[in-house]
Design an enzyme around this catalytic site. Structure first.
Site, short mmCIF file in Angstrom:
data_model
loop_
_atom_site.label_atom_id
_atom_site.label_comp_id
_atom_site.label_asym_id
_atom_site.label_seq_id
_atom_site.Cartn_x
_atom_site.Cartn_y
_atom_site.Cartn_z
N HIS A 78 0.84 -1.20 0.00
CA HIS A 78 0.00 0.00 0.00
C HIS A 78 0.88 1.25 0.00
N ASP A 107 7.04 20.48 -27.25
CA ASP A 107 6.90 19.16 -26.64
C ASP A 107 7.89 19.13 -25.49
N TRP A 143 7.05 0.21 3.96
CA TRP A 143 7.63 0.83 2.75
C TRP A 143 9.03 1.35 3.03
N SER A 171 13.29 5.56 -13.88
CA SER A 171 12.19 6.27 -14.53
C SER A 171 12.06 7.70 -13.98
N SER A 172 12.11 7.82 -12.66
CA SER A 172 11.94 9.16 -12.08
C SER A 172 13.07 10.09 -12.47
N HIS A 255 12.90 11.99 3.26
CA HIS A 255 12.26 13.26 3.56
C HIS A 255 12.09 14.14 2.35
N GLU A 257 11.69 13.18 -0.46
CA GLU A 257 10.63 12.49 -1.19
C GLU A 257 9.25 13.01 -0.79
N TYR A 259 8.46 15.92 0.10
CA TYR A 259 8.24 17.21 -0.55
C TYR A 259 8.10 17.06 -2.05
N SER A 270 -1.82 26.84 -6.53
CA SER A 270 -1.45 28.22 -6.82
C SER A 270 -1.96 28.67 -8.18
N HIS A 304 14.48 13.50 11.61
CA HIS A 304 13.29 13.62 12.45
C HIS A 304 12.42 12.36 12.36
N HIS A 305 12.74 11.49 11.41
CA HIS A 305 12.05 10.20 11.38
C HIS A 305 12.73 9.20 12.32
N THR A 330 6.61 27.22 4.59
CA THR A 330 5.31 26.62 4.26
C THR A 330 4.19 27.55 4.71
N LYS A 333 3.49 30.17 2.22
CA LYS A 333 2.63 29.74 1.12
C LYS A 333 1.17 29.80 1.52
N ARG A 452 1.45 1.94 15.10
CA ARG A 452 1.10 1.68 13.71
C ARG A 452 1.62 0.31 13.31
C1 HEA Z 1 -0.06 8.99 -1.21
C2 HEA Z 1 -0.04 8.08 -0.39
C3 HEA Z 1 -1.18 7.40 0.30
C4 HEA Z 1 -2.54 7.39 0.05
C5 HEA Z 1 -3.29 8.09 -1.04
C6 HEA Z 1 -3.12 6.55 1.05
C7 HEA Z 1 -4.49 6.27 1.14
C8 HEA Z 1 -5.07 5.53 2.16
N1 HEA Z 1 -4.42 4.94 3.21
FE1 HEA Z 1 -2.43 4.87 3.50
N2 HEA Z 1 -0.42 4.81 3.77
C9 HEA Z 1 0.54 5.44 3.02
C10 HEA Z 1 0.30 6.29 1.96
C11 HEA Z 1 -0.95 6.55 1.43
N3 HEA Z 1 -2.15 6.06 1.88
C12 HEA Z 1 1.85 5.13 3.51
C13 HEA Z 1 3.18 5.64 2.94
C14 HEA Z 1 1.66 4.28 4.59
C15 HEA Z 1 2.74 3.68 5.49
C16 HEA Z 1 3.04 2.29 5.08
C17 HEA Z 1 4.01 1.67 6.02
O1 HEA Z 1 3.77 1.75 7.25
O2 HEA Z 1 5.00 1.10 5.55
C18 HEA Z 1 0.23 4.10 4.74
C19 HEA Z 1 -0.35 3.35 5.76
C20 HEA Z 1 -1.72 3.28 5.99
C21 HEA Z 1 -2.31 2.75 7.17
C22 HEA Z 1 -1.56 2.26 8.39
C23 HEA Z 1 -1.46 0.82 8.45
C24 HEA Z 1 -0.65 0.41 9.62
O3 HEA Z 1 0.23 1.15 10.06
O4 HEA Z 1 -0.90 -0.71 10.11
C25 HEA Z 1 -3.67 2.81 7.00
C26 HEA Z 1 -4.66 2.36 7.99
O5 HEA Z 1 -5.74 2.73 8.00
C27 HEA Z 1 -3.91 3.42 5.72
C28 HEA Z 1 -5.16 3.67 5.17
C29 HEA Z 1 -5.38 4.36 3.99
C30 HEA Z 1 -6.70 4.58 3.43
C31 HEA Z 1 -8.00 4.09 3.99
C32 HEA Z 1 -6.49 5.31 2.27
C33 HEA Z 1 -7.56 5.77 1.32
O6 HEA Z 1 -7.40 7.14 1.08
C34 HEA Z 1 -7.52 4.99 0.03
C35 HEA Z 1 -8.77 5.26 -0.79
C36 HEA Z 1 -8.73 4.70 -2.16
C37 HEA Z 1 -9.39 3.60 -2.58
C38 HEA Z 1 -10.14 2.74 -1.65
C39 HEA Z 1 -9.28 3.14 -3.99
C40 HEA Z 1 -10.47 3.39 -4.87
C41 HEA Z 1 -11.60 2.42 -4.79
C42 HEA Z 1 -11.62 1.12 -5.15
C43 HEA Z 1 -10.42 0.36 -5.56
C44 HEA Z 1 -12.85 0.38 -5.15
C45 HEA Z 1 -12.97 -0.59 -4.04
C46 HEA Z 1 -13.44 0.09 -2.83
C47 HEA Z 1 -13.98 -0.50 -1.75
C48 HEA Z 1 -14.00 -1.98 -1.59
C49 HEA Z 1 -14.59 0.31 -0.67
N4 HEA Z 1 -2.70 3.69 5.12
C1 HEA Z 2 3.43 15.19 1.42
C2 HEA Z 2 4.02 14.65 2.37
C3 HEA Z 2 4.46 15.30 3.66
C4 HEA Z 2 4.58 16.62 4.02
C5 HEA Z 2 4.33 17.84 3.20
C6 HEA Z 2 5.06 16.61 5.38
C7 HEA Z 2 5.32 17.77 6.10
C8 HEA Z 2 5.91 17.79 7.35
N1 HEA Z 2 6.22 16.70 8.12
FE1 HEA Z 2 5.81 14.77 7.68
N2 HEA Z 2 5.69 12.84 7.09
C9 HEA Z 2 5.24 12.35 5.89
C10 HEA Z 2 4.83 13.12 4.82
C11 HEA Z 2 4.85 14.51 4.81
N3 HEA Z 2 5.20 15.32 5.83
C12 HEA Z 2 5.24 10.92 5.87
C13 HEA Z 2 4.81 10.02 4.70
C14 HEA Z 2 5.70 10.52 7.12
C15 HEA Z 2 5.84 9.10 7.67
C16 HEA Z 2 6.85 8.25 7.02
C17 HEA Z 2 6.85 6.87 7.62
O1 HEA Z 2 7.37 6.74 8.74
O2 HEA Z 2 6.29 5.95 7.00
C18 HEA Z 2 6.00 11.74 7.85
C19 HEA Z 2 6.52 11.75 9.14
C20 HEA Z 2 6.95 12.89 9.78
C21 HEA Z 2 7.74 12.89 10.98
C22 HEA Z 2 8.26 11.65 11.70
C23 HEA Z 2 7.28 11.19 12.69
C24 HEA Z 2 7.68 9.92 13.33
O3 HEA Z 2 7.80 8.91 12.63
O4 HEA Z 2 7.87 9.93 14.55
C25 HEA Z 2 7.95 14.20 11.31
C26 HEA Z 2 8.73 14.64 12.49
O5 HEA Z 2 9.20 15.68 12.58
C27 HEA Z 2 7.30 15.02 10.31
C28 HEA Z 2 7.31 16.40 10.29
C29 HEA Z 2 6.80 17.17 9.25
C30 HEA Z 2 6.86 18.63 9.22
C31 HEA Z 2 7.40 19.53 10.30
C32 HEA Z 2 6.30 18.99 8.03
C33 HEA Z 2 6.18 20.43 7.53
O6 HEA Z 2 6.59 20.54 6.20
C34 HEA Z 2 4.79 20.97 7.70
C35 HEA Z 2 4.76 22.45 7.52
C36 HEA Z 2 3.40 23.05 7.47
C37 HEA Z 2 2.77 23.72 8.45
C38 HEA Z 2 3.37 23.90 9.80
C39 HEA Z 2 1.38 24.25 8.26
C40 HEA Z 2 1.28 25.60 7.63
C41 HEA Z 2 2.04 26.66 8.30
C42 HEA Z 2 1.50 27.77 8.86
C43 HEA Z 2 0.05 28.07 8.82
C44 HEA Z 2 2.45 28.74 9.44
C45 HEA Z 2 2.43 28.98 10.89
C46 HEA Z 2 2.62 27.77 11.67
C47 HEA Z 2 3.33 27.67 12.80
C48 HEA Z 2 4.41 28.60 13.19
C49 HEA Z 2 3.02 26.55 13.75
N4 HEA Z 2 6.70 14.20 9.39
CU LIG Z 3 10.21 13.87 7.00
#
Ligand code: HEA
Ligand code: HEA
Ligand SMILES: [Cu+2]
Ligand code: CUA
Lengths: 527, 296, 384
Positions: A78, A107, A143, A171-172, A255, A257, A259, A270, A304-305, A330, A333, A452
């Protein structure tokens, strides 16, 4: 500018070739963009289906429908599919379609390589999904693939998982190089850098992130491969290595990634918010600088992870401060978007609705991110559902909502038809409710102590898991409505004007809808 | 900035899909082979799949580049196209730099963190006391924490023998490559060929000595991939570098053939430049290797 | 009923969330001064976010309501202001500095594990925790005690479903306890929310954490790093007692160790061994090899009908893999984990259960000899 695009082959100025081979052999950025988008949508369905398996198992405590090892495989797939198969290709698809049109290019700069970048993906994902059917099952280590669970203790299919990652990386990187070359080299006369739409800017910066970090991921999984098959000890203390080293290399990629998955989304909203607020984007220049700062900072926050892995306290402090800093650009923005709306004349068509939801919900996700950044507090949040809530807010209501907003916004340009506004609004509201129902309760679960990546949980977590699962099913089914709206639009939508949105701005709206197969064979003049 | 003349957009191409299939077969083959190797299976089918993939890739490379060369020589490419290629090559090399950066970072980490920690320095006090009381931290690491699972090497490569020679060879080859390039710009084609041949000789000599060094390491020093983190980092860095030198040498060989065939003009010779950039890149990486892997 | 009440409470939002103290909606406050600090940081940053959110979304909704086209407004055209840009860069920055100061203090405090009174080495294994009281000669394993029937929904679940163990970690109040955390196989993470202690257990490295607990009681936690199949099933239970109770518990544990040594010396009958072995197998081995001995294809080998457990001449190999494990696989060395009686029993059981009718049995004294010399006594092959 009178020069013509010399296309070499006599038939190139006609429409596309016929049949299946059109798609296989094409070098046209619009064809390739469409393929990316469809591919990404199917991956979204596949990854979403796995999420549904996860949510179904978590509906109640106890083991019901899957065994723990299969749960772990679903979880891993997933995450991987959503990140590498759904979100990233969707952005590349949008880039392919829109960037050449936005900068007035004929293109992409390297059209054949563009095709290759796409066609690697189906093969890579076929390889990755096939691991589920191999002996011992597919990858089951999340993942993030932490060693040594993924090395000494991983299933045999890990080897293929590694190679699939390599393919996605290739690819990327090629996709990113192509985008950089297009933006830097193919802009129409007069299209200076600071006139480029923000989507182009954010993608330019994203592309740099990609070429900087995808190779590092390749390095990380290569070391994994060596540890598995060639007796090296990168991640084994017995030989002088360190399992934590894997995490450093992985998150140096990981990280930036995240962004990569949000900067293009910033670009999309925007474009949309000014269009529907009928007011120019506030603070264009600061938006560009903010994006660049976010990109720069993203390289120095990775640990921070890893707040709980036991890095020395000075390191811990450095990464905490750097992470907190990201809130500043951020925030800039967010404030700019809101000031753009302020004293505008707003209407609320579907792209705008998704963008507004993006602003609110992404900010919520950002707030929880900021909470995670406080290292001592992260000792309580880390690896709980609070983190899961955080990243689904920034990814689902962030990246995915922005992609959907972009699709609705540009659909008339791509197809020449309008989508059904009522259905689309239904799609929005159901998605909005479903999304919050799914992921909001996860904050509570995490704070209450639910780890989790578990297929079964203690009784006090039951209620919120039930709500989350119900919300998940609602959100999931709603996406089938999205599919329906898009298909309906393609087949029998009303005819769309060249510029269907009153307040829209940009070169892409200066060509007819649907955009001709070849646009800007003669570079337009940008004032 | 765009605008001049015309931009060439090929209509269709079969090469990308062939490349995708080739890549797919290559990695599937390699995967099967490695899994079989670790499981002790003899006569793996992986070899055949890998071989098939490799053939397709080779065919693709010839075909694709053949196409490009042909188009370029028939004057389809504008200066703008040339710039696209340049951006492409430059950022590709940058991505390669980042790939190596991952391994250099690894080397840095084990030397400054994990090995000293296991030896009881800094945060590693308890680690050392409770888990590895016998271990002494040093670099190059000869006796590993768990020396039965990872048998340490008995000696290290002396940087002032083969490595120094190799450094001289590669640096010299960078110089000769530059001379050849200048000659091309001045349209002195005999000189180009001469210096290009010299570059290639130096390059292949480097590879020869590198192989020699590996043999020495495996046979006499017991320095192998499995001899702990020293062997691991040593071979991954020098190994990937060697692979890149090989690739660079192949590129230069092709450039030599093309020069012989009369390709390139003093103004337009992007392919040639790309190959020489690449060559300089492997050279720079080597300097890094020489300093960080062998010397300090 | 209770469910729906809780759900309602949840939907009413954070306001009500704050009032629930323990494992409800908000982070646990815990029972140490450190956990109290962490809770304080959590609440502070939470309210900062709430306030910023109210302001930001306030402006946004104001615009959405007041500045929409349907009200006939004319859009303004301004799109730049250096002053506000500077303001909304510096103000958030200052807020963050304000947050960073207390966070830094707490963090530095948390890292100061010096001068401990008690040192406990905590080792994560797939899927159980091992506790060793350094210098006390006491160590034991702590396994999940929730029965499989509850997990597979055959029986009603206990109130502490999945959060209960056969042997909790016992510690005294008022002492500085240092945890030295490591792992034997993959990465685990030792987490007790009530202490605000979460530290990863990294194989080959020791991480340190510490705590001082003032309130006696039972505190529960879970492994917090994905560690394979049964990651959900390796809880932590902490039993905090008064100093006297702790001392007497420690004394009992030492006595117990003596009794176990006596078990080895005793003579055992086949039936006794088989029965004991069945218990040990189901508790320890069945997680991987499954209760029916069939294992999980591709991950854990079957023990039913394989050469190692059925061929008489493979007895030594069998004893070897159980006592010493197999490096680099999930099959860990059980020699140090189980006592000789348990080892002998489980091996005897495996060689005779599920139709593996070798009729062979191994005695605890044989295992003792094997552990010392690496060889089984020549008499071997004792038939039942
Ligand atoms: C862009 C990234 C992305 C997106 C879009 C989503 C979308 C969703 N994710 Fe997540 N998720 C991750 C990225 C993402 N996720 C990542 C990185 C992890 C961490 C993995 C790890 O720990 O290694 C994670 C982990 C994660 C967990 C934690 C599992 C765990 O720690 O044990 C859960 C639990 O609820 C969850 C739920 C969901 C759900 C309900 C959606 C929903 O938004 C999805 C909705 C979409 C559909 C359902 C598809 C469309 C419909 C169909 C195909 C028809 C069939 C529909 C039905 C039968 C109802 N995701
Ligand atoms: C699109 C993806 C995305 C984005 C944009 C972010 C944005 C941020 N993330 Fe997140 N992050 C993930 C995707 C993302 N993250 C994923 C996938 C994981 C889990 C990975 C895994 O373990 O599987 C994760 C996990 C993760 C962790 C690790 C948690 C843990 O495992 O214990 C942390 C810790 O610092 C963190 C921090 C942040 C911060 C500070 C931002 C900042 O960029 C956010 C900044 C934005 C704001 C703060 C809001 C707007 C700001 C204002 C309105 C201004 C004024 C605000 C203040 C002064 C408070 N993220
Ligand atoms: Cu991070
Ligand atoms: Cu041990 Cu998770």
């Amino acid at each position: 500018m009178s020069a013509m695009t010399d296309t070499g082959h006599a038939d190139a100025h006609h429409g596309p070739a016929k049949g299946l081979m059109r798609w296989v052999l094409t070098t046209n950025h619009k064809d390739i963009g469409s393929m990316y988008l469809w591919f990404s949508f199917f991956m979204f369905l596949a990854g979403g289906f796995m999420a549904m398996v996860i949510r179904a198992e978590l509906f109640e405590p106890g083991m019901q429908i899957v065994e723990p090892e299969f749960y772990n495989q679903m979880l891993t797939m997933h995450g991987l599919i959503m990140v590498f198969g759904a979100v990233m290709p969707a952005f590349t698809g949008l880039a392919n379609w829109m960037i050449p049109m936005m900068v007035g290019a004929p293109d992409m700069a390297l059209p054949r390589m563009n095709n290759w970048s796409f066609w690697i993906l189906p093969f890579a994902f076929a390889l990755m999904m096939s691991t589920l059917f191999m002996e011992g099952g597919g990858p089951n280590f999340g993942w993030t693939a932490y060693a040594p669970l993924s090395t000494d203790y991983g299933p045999k299919s890990t080897t293929f998982f590694i190679f699939a990652i390599h393919m996605m990386g290739i690819s990327s990187i090629m996709g990113a190089i192509n985008i950089i070359a297009t933006i830097l080299n193919l802009r129409a006369p007069g299209m200076t850098l600071m006139k480029m739409p923000l989507f182009v800017w954010t993608w330019l910066i994203t592309a740099y992130l990609l070429i900087a970090v995808m190779p590092v991921l390749a390095g990380a999984v290569t070391m994994m491969l060596m540890d598995i098959h060639f007796g090296t000890s990168f991640f084994n203390a017995g030989g002088g290595g360190d399992p934590v080293l894997y995490q450093h290399v992985f998150w140096f990629f990981g990280h930036p990634e995240v962004y990569i998955m949000i900067l293009p989304a910033f670009g999309i909203v925007s474009a949309i918010i000014p269009a529907f607020a009928r007011k120019p984007l506030f603070g264009y220049t600061s938006m560009v600088y903010a994006t660049a700062s976010i990109a720069f900072l993203s390289f120095i926050v990775w640990a921070h992870h890893m707040f709980t892995v036991g890095i020395p306290v000075t390191g811990e402090l450095f990464f905490m401060y750097a992470t907190m800093l990201i809130a500043v650009p951020t925030g800039v923005k967010v404030f700019n978007w809101i000031t753009t709306m302020f004293r505008g004349a707003m209407t609320f068509e579907t792209p705008m609705l998704f963008s507004l939801a993006f602003v609110v919900l992404f900010t919520l996700g950002g707030f929880s991110g900021l909470m995670l950044a406080i290292a001592p507090a992260d000792f309580q949040y880390h690896d709980t559902y609070f983190v899961v809530a955080h990243f689904h807010y920034v990814l689902v209501s962030g990246a995915v909502f922005a992609i959907i907003a972009g699709v609705y916004y540009w659909l008339p340009k791509w197809t020449g038809h309008m989508y059904d506004e009522t259905l689309a609004k239904t799609h929005f509201w159901l998605s909005f409710i479903g999304m919050n129902l799914t992921f909001f309760p996860m904050h509570f679960l995490g704070l209450a102590g639910m780890p989790r990546r578990i297929p079964d949980y203690a009784l006090q977590f039951t209620d919120f898991n039930m709500i989350a699962s119900a919300g998940g099913f609602l959100f999931g089914t709603t996406q089938l409505l999205f599919l329906f709206v898009v298909i309906k639009c393609v087949i029998c939508g009303k005819k769309a004007a060249a510029k269907p949105w009153e307040g829209a701005d940009g070169l892409e709206w200066s060509v007819p809808s649907p955009a001709p197969y070849h646009t800007f064979s003669t570079p337009p003049d940008v004032k | 900035m765009a605008g001049e003349s015309s931009y060439y957009v090929p209509a269709q191409s079969k090469w990308p899909i062939i490349a995708s299939i080739g890549l797919f077969l290559t990695v599937v083959g390699a995967g099967i082979m490695m899994n079989d190797m670790s499981a002790g299976v003899k006569d793996s089918t992986g070899h055949w799949v890998l071989f098939a993939g490799g053939l397709i890739m080779a065919y693709m490379l010839f075909g694709w580049f053949g196409n490009v060369i042909q188009e370029s020589r028939s004057g389809l490419y504008s200066e703008q196209m040339d710039r696209s290629f340049r951006w492409g090559m430059f950022w590709f090399i940058f991505s390669e730099v980042m790939f190596f950066a991952a391994f250099f970072g690894t080397l840095f980490y084990v030397r400054h963190f994990s090995v000293p920690w296991i030896g009881g320095e800094g945060a590693g006090e308890m680690t050392h006391m409770l888990l590895w009381p016998e271990f002494i931290s040093h670099w190059p690491l000869m006796k590993n924490p768990d020396n039965t699972s990872f048998q340490g090497a008995s000696g290290v490569i002396d940087p002032f023998h083969l490595p120094l020679l190799n450094t001289l060879l590669l640096v010299a080859s960078s110089v000769t490559a530059t001379i050849a390039h200048h000659a091309l710009k001045n349209n002195e084609r005999t000189k180009v060929k001469l210096w290009l041949v010299a570059t290639l000789i130096l390059g292949f000599a480097f590879l020869f000595f590198q192989a020699e060094e590996y043999i020495e390491a495996y046979d006499n020093l017991g320095l192998t991939l499995a001899s702990g983190i020293y062997g691991s980092t040593f071979f991954i860095l020098t190994g990937f570098h060697g692979a890149h030198v090989t690739l660079g040498a192949i590129m230069l060989t092709i450039m030599l053939v093309r020069v012989m065939k009369g390709h390139f003009t003093p103004e337009k010779h992007f392919a040639y430049e790309a190959a020489s950039w690449y060559w300089h890149f492997v050279d720079v990486v080597w300097i890094g290797l020489f300093v960080f892997v062998y010397l300090v | 009923m209770k469910h729906s009440v809780r759900i309602l409470a949840g939907l009413m939002g954070l306001g009500s969330a704050m009032s629930q103290a323990d494992w409800g909606l908000n982070m646990t406050r815990g029972v140490t001064s450190v956990s109290e600090d962490v809770y304080g940081l959590h609440m502070a940053i939470f309210w900062v976010c709430v306030i910023i959110g109210v302001i930001v979304f306030g402006v946004m909704f104001w615009s959405i309501i007041m500045h929409r086209k349907s009200r006939g407004v004319k859009p303004a055209t301004f799109h730049e202001s250096t002053l506000v840009e500077i303001l909304w860069t510096t103000i958030p920055f200052l807020i963050l500095v304000g947050m960073a100061i207390p966070a830094t203090k707490t963090l530095i405090h948390m890292y100061d594990a010096d001068d401990s009174d008690i040192d406990i080495k905590v080792t994560g294994h797939q899927w159980k925790w091992e506790y060793e009281y350094l210098g006390e000669g006491v160590s034991f394993f702590s396994n999940l005690s929730t029965p499989l029937e509850q997990i597979y929904n055959v029986r009603r679940k206990n109130p502490n479903y999945l959060l209960e163990v056969d042997e909790p970690l016992v510690v005294p109040t008022g002492k500085k306890i240092r945890f030295l955390i490591t792992a034997g196989d993959v990465i685990h993470s030792w987490w007790v929310p009530a202490l605000a202690v979460k530290k990863d257990a990294i194989p080959g490295f020791i991480n340190e954490a510490w705590t001082i607990i003032d309130k006696p009681g039972i505190y529960r936690g879970q492994c917090a790093e994905l560690c394979g199949r049964n990651h959900a099933f390796m809880p932590i239970v902490l039993d905090v007692r008064s100093e006297e109770d702790y001392a007497s518990w420690l004394g009992e544990k030492r006595e117990e160790a003596k009794a176990i040594r006596a078990l080895t010396a005793r003579d055992w009958s086949y039936d006794e061994l088989y029965d004991r072995g069945k218990g040990v197998y189901n508790k320890v081995c069945a997680q991987c090899h499954q209760a029916n001995g069939m294992g999980i294809p591709g991950a854990f080998p079957a023990l039913k009908g394989t050469p190692m457990t059925t061929k008489k001449d493979q007895l030594t190999a069998h004893v070897d893999i159980v006592v010493n494990g197999k490096k680099g696989t999930a099959m860990q060395a059980f020699g140090p984990q189980l006592n000789e009686a348990d080892l002998a029993a489980v091996i005897t059981y495996e060689r005779n259960a599920w139709g593996n009718n070798t009729g062979q049995m191994v005695k605890p004294v044989d295992i003792l000899q094997y552990k010392k010399t690496g060889q089984l006594p020549q008499t071997g092959d004792q038939a039942k």
